[in-house]
Design a protein around this motif. Structure first.
Motif, short mmCIF file in Angstrom:
data_model
loop_
_atom_site.label_atom_id
_atom_site.label_comp_id
_atom_site.label_asym_id
_atom_site.label_seq_id
_atom_site.Cartn_x
_atom_site.Cartn_y
_atom_site.Cartn_z
N ASP A 195 0.91 -1.32 0.16
CA ASP A 195 0.15 0.05 0.15
C ASP A 195 0.91 1.22 0.01
O ASP A 195 1.59 1.55 0.96
CB ASP A 195 -0.98 -0.01 1.41
N PRO A 196 0.95 1.87 -1.33
CA PRO A 196 1.82 2.93 -1.43
C PRO A 196 1.38 4.40 -0.18
O PRO A 196 2.77 5.13 0.15
CB PRO A 196 1.67 3.46 -2.71
N THR A 197 0.40 4.11 0.34
CA THR A 197 -0.05 5.32 1.45
C THR A 197 0.32 4.76 2.80
O THR A 197 0.17 5.59 3.78
CB THR A 197 -1.57 5.79 1.24
N ASN A 198 0.94 3.66 2.87
CA ASN A 198 1.13 3.18 4.34
C ASN A 198 2.60 2.58 4.25
O ASN A 198 2.95 1.63 3.81
CB ASN A 198 0.16 2.01 4.51
N ALA A 199 3.28 3.07 5.23
CA ALA A 199 4.89 2.61 5.37
C ALA A 199 5.00 2.17 6.77
O ALA A 199 6.11 1.96 7.11
CB ALA A 199 5.86 4.02 5.17
N ASP A 200 3.90 1.64 7.38
CA ASP A 200 4.02 1.27 8.59
C ASP A 200 4.06 -0.40 8.73
O ASP A 200 3.06 -0.93 8.12
CB ASP A 200 2.66 1.29 9.50
N TYR A 201 5.27 -0.76 8.92
CA TYR A 201 5.53 -2.28 8.87
C TYR A 201 5.72 -2.66 10.32
O TYR A 201 6.61 -3.85 10.59
CB TYR A 201 6.67 -2.51 8.08
N SER A 202 5.06 -2.36 11.32
CA SER A 202 5.22 -2.96 12.78
C SER A 202 4.00 -3.76 13.23
O SER A 202 3.94 -4.06 14.40
CB SER A 202 5.18 -1.52 13.74
N TRP A 203 3.25 -4.23 12.53
CA TRP A 203 2.06 -4.99 12.63
C TRP A 203 1.80 -5.90 11.86
O TRP A 203 2.05 -5.87 10.52
CB TRP A 203 0.81 -4.05 13.29
N GLY A 204 1.02 -7.13 12.04
CA GLY A 204 0.52 -8.14 11.52
C GLY A 204 1.62 -8.61 10.48
O GLY A 204 2.65 -8.82 10.83
N ILE A 205 1.25 -9.22 9.34
CA ILE A 205 2.09 -9.94 8.59
C ILE A 205 3.18 -8.82 7.99
O ILE A 205 4.14 -9.41 7.22
CB ILE A 205 1.08 -10.70 7.08
N ARG A 206 2.64 -7.58 7.91
CA ARG A 206 3.85 -6.72 7.09
C ARG A 206 4.99 -6.53 8.14
O ARG A 206 5.71 -5.99 7.54
CB ARG A 206 2.90 -5.28 7.30
N ARG A 207 5.14 -6.93 9.26
CA ARG A 207 6.17 -7.01 10.02
C ARG A 207 7.23 -8.04 9.69
O ARG A 207 8.20 -8.15 10.23
CB ARG A 207 6.24 -6.77 11.37
#
Length: 244
Positions: free
Chosen positions: A112-124
């Protein structure tokens, strides 16, 4: 990106708590303890031996330290260890296989180009934040050479971060053994990872499955013969599903 065991690799052995969590959920150690405890009860009630496979050592530690767990179960810890140089090489090759299997496209679907938060869920998870710059470049730049360079840098970062994770896990296992007194049985599988095909299978049986089965024999000798036989057979089948 999670490198989850495939149906073919499971060889018919039931695996629990795989694919049951929303990738966007912030799944905590407490959540894991609650779900694992329920699965453990169901498995034991069927007269089977639950085998808890990591995964995160932090989640494992939280489960073993849980008062309800400690009051119900005895533990046998099996540590399949591999020398760091050999293991780092294997980790690098595994990342290459994950990329070949479509990991980049899988992670692209999460981007998601609008979201740079990689601190939660599978995104981390390792493999997701490392690809951020590559995906952003795809949206703003048409230079294929830049794309290729950023992709290779991302893949190398994934390999490096996986190797760092392996090192931290090793340190934690030693801490749990030396400081917390966990009775950890070390099984050296280094030789297995230097072989291929039938030779690797034979080495796995000799160096991991056979000694692990003997350890379980000693642990379970006080059980009745019928339960003992069922548990040993289930454990041997589960060990046979491990991949190398």
């Amino acid at each position: 990106v999670t490198n989850k065991i495939t149906e073919e690799e499971s060889l018919g052995v039931p695996h629990h708590l795989l694919g049951v969590i929303d990738p966007d959920a912030d799944f905590t150690a407490r959540n894991f303890c609650d779900m694992a405890s329920l699965s453990l009860k169901l498995i034991v009630n069927r007269g089977k031996l639950p085998i808890i496979v990591g995964g995160s050592n932090s989640y494992m530690e939280a489960l073993v330290d849980d008062n309800e767990f400690r009051s119900r179960y005895d533990c046998c810890f099996l540590w399949v260890d591999v020398s760091m140089p050999v293991l780092n090489s294997f980790v690098s090759q595994r990342v290459d296989r994950m990329v070949e299997a479509g990991m980049v496209d899988e992670v692209r679907n999460m981007f998601d180009p609008t979201n740079a938060d990689y601190s939660w869920g599978i995104r981390r998870a390792i493999g997701v934040p490392e690809l951020d710059q590559y995906f952003r470049a795809e949206t703003i730049c048409s230079d294929k050479e830049i794309h290729a360079r950023l992709l290779q840098e991302a893949i190398q970062a994934i390999k490096d971060n996986n190797c760092k994770l392996v090192s931290r896990q090793l340190e934690k296992i030693c801490r749990l053994r030396d400081l917390k007194g966990w009775k950890v049985h070390r099984l050296d599988a280094t030789h297995v990872f230097t072989k291929r095909g039938k030779e690797a299978d034979e080495a796995w049986e000799k160096l991991v499955v056979a000694p692990a089965t003997m350890i379980l024999h000693r642990l379970l000798h006080n059980f009745g013969p019928e339960v003992y036989t069922k548990i040993i057979r289930a454990a041997e089948a589960a060990m046979a599903t491990a991949t190398h």
